[in-house]
Design a protein around this motif. Structure first.
Motif, PDB file in Angstrom:
ATOM      1  N   ASP A 107       0.804  -1.220   0.000  1.00 35.16           N
ATOM      2  CA  ASP A 107       0.000   0.000   0.000  1.00 35.16           C
ATOM      3  C   ASP A 107       0.833   1.264   0.000  1.00 35.16           C
ATOM      4  O   ASP A 107       0.392   2.304  -0.467  1.00 35.16           O
ATOM      5  N   PRO A 134      -3.880  -6.323  -2.058  1.00 38.04           N
ATOM      6  CA  PRO A 134      -2.888  -6.020  -1.013  1.00 38.04           C
ATOM      7  C   PRO A 134      -2.006  -7.225  -0.726  1.00 38.04           C
ATOM      8  O   PRO A 134      -2.427  -8.374  -0.861  1.00 38.04           O
ATOM      9  N   PHE A 232      -0.953  -1.579   7.929  1.00 38.47           N
ATOM     10  CA  PHE A 232      -0.819  -0.938   6.626  1.00 38.47           C
ATOM     11  C   PHE A 232       0.122   0.253   6.727  1.00 38.47           C
ATOM     12  O   PHE A 232       0.063   1.019   7.695  1.00 38.47           O
TER      13      PHE A 232
END
Length: 302
Positions: A107, A134, A232
């Motif tokens: 990401d 992802p 993330f």
């Protein structure tokens, strides 16, 4: 993944593979641009066809039955052969293609880099579709490339997998991102200050390939003060304003967020190697005209 104009009706087969892979009706419905009732109806038909539940509930999750696991690889292979049957001999035309390009991407790269790719696709291949998947420690991207679930993966491992095809995309410096008022931003940060400062650290996006930063620290027997661990990369910058936290990342990512949040980018006192980003693909896609065109789009960064 859905293909309403398939010359052969492979809809149920595609639903089968998606369900056994994702193990979640809602995600499959979103991915295939279908309603959840439609996916549920398809699952009922598949259960009748195979005379097996295929996918059953286990607590809050869904898990494949032994029969479901048995048919998954065969179904994937069948879809791959069907797709190859109808695309292998055709000339690729970007302007008219309706192909779905599937990419695995961390990401922190997709924030900036993929924006350019999206612009290129809308300009040069307006009927094409793009799915960005992802990457995470529980996701086997090598298997996904082998079975066609992904076309290309972007990564920045110091040593990319040798059995896959690779091509460089870009290089970038490693910098430190922090709140503008952080005392460490006022003068050049020392190595000791860097290691002892409270760090935001993302989880690795691959369990089998260590990133540049983690590999360097481990090799030199150094430990940073990891105070916040996030799933993330894109979560980290939003945790920095008003705190003494720092975040180590590539320059293009850091500068993007420094323009939108009250953050500043400072040189890193640790002599990390430059981050080298690669695109990685399986030999099954080596000669595909569509895939060669798509890899060129990625190489040019859109």
């Amino acid at each position: 993944m859905a293909r309403p104009n398939d010359p052969l009706d492979t809809y149920l087969l595609r639903v089968l593979v998606s369900l056994l892979t994702e193990r979640n009706l809602t995600r499959v419905a979103t991915r295939m641009n279908q309603t959840q009732p439609a996916i549920s109806a398809a699952l009922r038909k598949l259960r009748l066809v195979f005379n097996d539940e295929l996918l059953v509930r286990s607590g809050n999750a869904m898990v494949p039955t032994p029969r479901g696991m048995e048919v998954l690889e065969t179904a994937r292979g069948a879809l791959s052969e069907i797709d190859r049957l109808f695309t292998g001999g055709e000339q690729f035309e970007a302007l008219t293609t309706q192909q779905l390009f599937k990419i695995g991407c961390p990401d922190y790269l997709s924030t900036v880099f993929m924006a350019g790719v999206a612009k290129a696709l809308r300009r040069d291949a307006p009927n094409a579709r793009l799915m960005v998947h992802p990457l995470g420690p529980g996701y086997d991207f090598e298997e996904a490339l082998a079975n066609g679930e992904l076309d290309v993966v972007i990564g920045n491992w110091p040593e990319p997998p040798e059995h896959l095809h690779t091509a460089p995309l870009l290089e970038d410096d490693v910098v430190v991102l922090m709140d503008r008022s952080n005392p460490l931003a006022r003068s050049p940060m020392t190595r000791e200050q860097y290691l002892h400062a409270p760090h935001v650290v993302p989880l690795p996006y691959s369990s089998s390939h260590r990133g540049v930063i983690d590999k360097y620290l481990a090799t030199h027997r150094l430990t940073r003060n990891a105070r916040m661990v996030v799933p993330f990369f894109s979560m980290a910058p939003n945790m920095l304003p008003g705190t003494d936290l720092i975040f180590t990342i590539s320059r293009h990512f850091a500068e993007h967020y420094a323009c939108t949040l009250p953050l500043t980018v400072v040189p890193c006192p640790i002599d990390y190697p430059r981050m080298r980003f690669y695109q990685i693909w399986h030999g099954r896609n080596q000669r595909s005209p569509a895939q060669r065109w798509f890899r060129q789009v990625l190489k040019e960064g859109g």
